[in-house]
Motif scaffolding. Structure first.
Motif, PDB file in Angstrom:
ATOM      1  N   LEU A 105      28.027  -3.024  73.191  1.00  0.00           N
ATOM      2  CA  LEU A 105      28.726  -3.078  74.571  1.00  0.00           C
ATOM      3  C   LEU A 105      27.982  -4.247  75.622  1.00  0.00           C
ATOM      4  O   LEU A 105      26.808  -4.316  75.543  1.00  0.00           O
ATOM      5  CB  LEU A 105      28.358  -1.880  75.323  1.00  0.00           C
ATOM      6  N   TYR A 106      28.931  -5.346  76.022  1.00  0.00           N
ATOM      7  CA  TYR A 106      28.534  -6.286  76.847  1.00  0.00           C
ATOM      8  C   TYR A 106      28.252  -5.553  78.231  1.00  0.00           C
ATOM      9  O   TYR A 106      29.330  -4.759  78.592  1.00  0.00           O
ATOM     10  CB  TYR A 106      29.408  -7.320  77.019  1.00  0.00           C
ATOM     11  N   VAL A 107      27.286  -5.786  79.247  1.00  0.00           N
ATOM     12  CA  VAL A 107      27.272  -5.367  80.484  1.00  0.00           C
ATOM     13  C   VAL A 107      26.941  -6.700  81.311  1.00  0.00           C
ATOM     14  O   VAL A 107      26.162  -7.581  80.897  1.00  0.00           O
ATOM     15  CB  VAL A 107      26.069  -4.395  80.656  1.00  0.00           C
ATOM     16  N   PRO A 108      27.866  -6.952  82.187  1.00  0.00           N
ATOM     17  CA  PRO A 108      27.489  -8.096  83.226  1.00  0.00           C
ATOM     18  C   PRO A 108      26.045  -7.818  83.947  1.00  0.00           C
ATOM     19  O   PRO A 108      25.449  -6.639  84.030  1.00  0.00           O
ATOM     20  CB  PRO A 108      28.394  -7.905  84.266  1.00  0.00           C
ATOM     21  N   GLN A 109      25.389  -8.831  84.350  1.00  0.00           N
ATOM     22  CA  GLN A 109      24.300  -8.840  84.885  1.00  0.00           C
ATOM     23  C   GLN A 109      24.069  -7.850  85.901  1.00  0.00           C
ATOM     24  O   GLN A 109      23.062  -7.146  86.172  1.00  0.00           O
ATOM     25  CB  GLN A 109      23.929 -10.334  85.460  1.00  0.00           C
ATOM     26  N   ARG A 110      25.253  -7.683  86.854  1.00  0.00           N
ATOM     27  CA  ARG A 110      25.392  -6.659  87.965  1.00  0.00           C
ATOM     28  C   ARG A 110      25.078  -5.221  87.443  1.00  0.00           C
ATOM     29  O   ARG A 110      24.254  -4.560  88.050  1.00  0.00           O
ATOM     30  CB  ARG A 110      26.547  -6.821  88.631  1.00  0.00           C
ATOM     31  N   VAL A 111      25.786  -5.079  86.248  1.00  0.00           N
ATOM     32  CA  VAL A 111      25.747  -3.761  85.647  1.00  0.00           C
ATOM     33  C   VAL A 111      24.239  -3.331  85.333  1.00  0.00           C
ATOM     34  O   VAL A 111      23.528  -2.321  85.272  1.00  0.00           O
ATOM     35  CB  VAL A 111      26.643  -3.567  84.551  1.00  0.00           C
ATOM     36  N   THR A 151      24.139  -5.188  74.969  1.00  0.00           N
ATOM     37  CA  THR A 151      23.757  -6.497  75.313  1.00  0.00           C
ATOM     38  C   THR A 151      24.221  -7.073  76.834  1.00  0.00           C
ATOM     39  O   THR A 151      25.309  -7.007  77.279  1.00  0.00           O
ATOM     40  CB  THR A 151      24.853  -7.562  74.370  1.00  0.00           C
ATOM     41  N   VAL A 152      23.213  -7.588  77.426  1.00  0.00           N
ATOM     42  CA  VAL A 152      23.454  -8.129  78.755  1.00  0.00           C
ATOM     43  C   VAL A 152      24.244  -9.560  78.314  1.00  0.00           C
ATOM     44  O   VAL A 152      23.761 -10.486  77.917  1.00  0.00           O
ATOM     45  CB  VAL A 152      22.180  -8.585  79.223  1.00  0.00           C
ATOM     46  N   ALA A 153      25.380  -9.759  79.112  1.00  0.00           N
ATOM     47  CA  ALA A 153      26.265 -10.821  79.049  1.00  0.00           C
ATOM     48  C   ALA A 153      25.509 -11.937  79.646  1.00  0.00           C
ATOM     49  O   ALA A 153      24.741 -11.824  80.586  1.00  0.00           O
ATOM     50  CB  ALA A 153      27.637 -10.757  79.651  1.00  0.00           C
ATOM     51  N   ASP A 154      26.172 -13.260  79.375  1.00  0.00           N
ATOM     52  CA  ASP A 154      25.600 -14.335  80.092  1.00  0.00           C
ATOM     53  C   ASP A 154      26.094 -14.494  81.531  1.00  0.00           C
ATOM     54  O   ASP A 154      27.153 -13.651  81.802  1.00  0.00           O
ATOM     55  CB  ASP A 154      26.220 -15.604  79.515  1.00  0.00           C
ATOM     56  N   GLY A 155      25.560 -15.046  82.574  1.00  0.00           N
ATOM     57  CA  GLY A 155      25.662 -14.740  83.819  1.00  0.00           C
ATOM     58  C   GLY A 155      27.234 -15.280  83.860  1.00  0.00           C
ATOM     59  O   GLY A 155      27.658 -16.370  83.146  1.00  0.00           O
ATOM     60  N   LEU A 156      27.887 -14.976  85.211  1.00  0.00           N
ATOM     61  CA  LEU A 156      29.103 -15.433  85.597  1.00  0.00           C
ATOM     62  C   LEU A 156      29.031 -16.696  86.083  1.00  0.00           C
ATOM     63  O   LEU A 156      28.288 -17.145  86.576  1.00  0.00           O
ATOM     64  CB  LEU A 156      29.899 -14.534  86.408  1.00  0.00           C
ATOM     65  N   ASP A 157      30.171 -17.672  85.581  1.00  0.00           N
ATOM     66  CA  ASP A 157      30.229 -18.933  86.047  1.00  0.00           C
ATOM     67  C   ASP A 157      31.163 -19.090  87.116  1.00  0.00           C
ATOM     68  O   ASP A 157      32.327 -19.287  87.002  1.00  0.00           O
ATOM     69  CB  ASP A 157      30.740 -19.871  84.528  1.00  0.00           C
ATOM     70  N   GLU A 217      32.569  -2.515  95.211  1.00  0.00           N
ATOM     71  CA  GLU A 217      30.885  -2.761  94.508  1.00  0.00           C
ATOM     72  C   GLU A 217      31.285  -4.075  93.701  1.00  0.00           C
ATOM     73  O   GLU A 217      32.460  -4.539  93.079  1.00  0.00           O
ATOM     74  CB  GLU A 217      30.940  -1.738  93.493  1.00  0.00           C
ATOM     75  N   LYS A 218      30.228  -5.057  93.982  1.00  0.00           N
ATOM     76  CA  LYS A 218      30.160  -6.175  93.151  1.00  0.00           C
ATOM     77  C   LYS A 218      30.123  -6.135  91.735  1.00  0.00           C
ATOM     78  O   LYS A 218      30.765  -6.825  91.169  1.00  0.00           O
ATOM     79  CB  LYS A 218      29.039  -7.088  93.557  1.00  0.00           C
ATOM     80  N   ALA A 219      29.703  -4.995  91.335  1.00  0.00           N
ATOM     81  CA  ALA A 219      29.770  -4.697  89.692  1.00  0.00           C
ATOM     82  C   ALA A 219      31.141  -4.641  89.466  1.00  0.00           C
ATOM     83  O   ALA A 219      31.142  -4.910  88.120  1.00  0.00           O
ATOM     84  CB  ALA A 219      28.923  -3.540  89.384  1.00  0.00           C
ATOM     85  N   ASP A 220      31.982  -3.975  90.197  1.00  0.00           N
ATOM     86  CA  ASP A 220      33.257  -3.709  89.625  1.00  0.00           C
ATOM     87  C   ASP A 220      34.177  -5.180  89.735  1.00  0.00           C
ATOM     88  O   ASP A 220      34.737  -5.263  88.472  1.00  0.00           O
ATOM     89  CB  ASP A 220      34.046  -2.801  90.852  1.00  0.00           C
ATOM     90  N   THR A 221      34.004  -6.107  90.371  1.00  0.00           N
ATOM     91  CA  THR A 221      34.525  -7.127  90.328  1.00  0.00           C
ATOM     92  C   THR A 221      33.813  -7.961  89.138  1.00  0.00           C
ATOM     93  O   THR A 221      34.618  -8.975  88.430  1.00  0.00           O
ATOM     94  CB  THR A 221      34.645  -8.005  91.498  1.00  0.00           C
ATOM     95  N   ALA A 222      32.677  -7.834  88.900  1.00  0.00           N
ATOM     96  CA  ALA A 222      31.957  -8.382  87.997  1.00  0.00           C
ATOM     97  C   ALA A 222      32.618  -8.075  86.413  1.00  0.00           C
ATOM     98  O   ALA A 222      32.548  -9.084  85.521  1.00  0.00           O
ATOM     99  CB  ALA A 222      30.346  -8.234  87.742  1.00  0.00           C
ATOM    100  N   LEU A 223      33.010  -7.031  86.389  1.00  0.00           N
ATOM    101  CA  LEU A 223      33.681  -6.556  85.066  1.00  0.00           C
ATOM    102  C   LEU A 223      34.769  -7.306  84.766  1.00  0.00           C
ATOM    103  O   LEU A 223      34.950  -7.867  83.572  1.00  0.00           O
ATOM    104  CB  LEU A 223      33.938  -5.240  85.225  1.00  0.00           C
TER     105      LEU A 223
END
Length: 175
Positions: free
Chosen positions: A37-43, A73-79, A108-114
């Motif tokens: 499972l990838y998780v965004p940095q925010r998550v 896995t923590v995904a790479d930061g959003l570009d 939530e910023k995590a929602d948009t990060a997904l």
């Protein structure tokens, strides 16, 4: 075809923690399928993974085994310089605000990060297909609605992670 599975904080919250059956079932399914499972940095931050984070400063991750074992896995930061990523995230914020009848500023910023991470992995070719696992129906619907508008038709799937889903999950969900 390469599939990336992206999860939100709610998936882990709904599991109830590493000592719970739902968590162990998710872990087993992912490990048996050889998936992660990838998780965004925010998550990751919401899970307590960044002691310097302003909103979630604990640094005490309740799921360290998942990261150490490689099935989280923590995904790479959003570009954010990528116009697709920033545009999709802005659109997702508006979409979620509209369907929840709330102000965009409290989305939530995590929602948009997904949604942004899904766009990024598709845009960079890291994946041919994304499965978004979330307990947040508006975020899932935003991904399924918006990404096809940017050329990713039939490449995004939203799976609502209910208690029942977690109680019956198998490796077949990730193959």
């Amino acid at each position: 075809m390469t599939t990336v599975y992206i999860a939100d904080t709610g998936v882990f919250v709904r599991c109830g923690g590493p000592d719970k059956d739902k968590f162990q079932r998710l872990r087993r399914a992912l490990r048996q399928a050889g998936a992660s499972l990838y998780v965004p940095q925010r998550v990751y931050e919401e899970l307590g993974g960044d002691p310097a984070a302003e909103e979630y400063p604990s640094g005490n991750i309740p799921y360290p085994d998942g990261f150490e074992e490689g099935w989280i896995t923590v995904a790479d930061g959003l570009d954010y310089a990528n116009p697709l990523v920033s545009t999709v995230m802005d659109e997702a914020r508006r979409f979620i605000a509209n369907v929840t009848d709330r102000d965009e500023d409290i989305t939530e910023k995590a929602d948009t990060a997904l949604v942004g991470l899904a766009a990024q992995v598709l845009d960079t070719g890291e994946a041919d297909h994304v499965v978004l696992l979330t307990t947040d129906k508006p975020a899932g619907r935003a991904a399924e609605t918006l990404l096809p508008q940017h050329g990713f038709s039939d490449r995004i799937e939203f799976r609502y992670v209910s208690v029942e889903y977690l109680e019956t999950i198998t490796a077949d969900e990730f193959r």
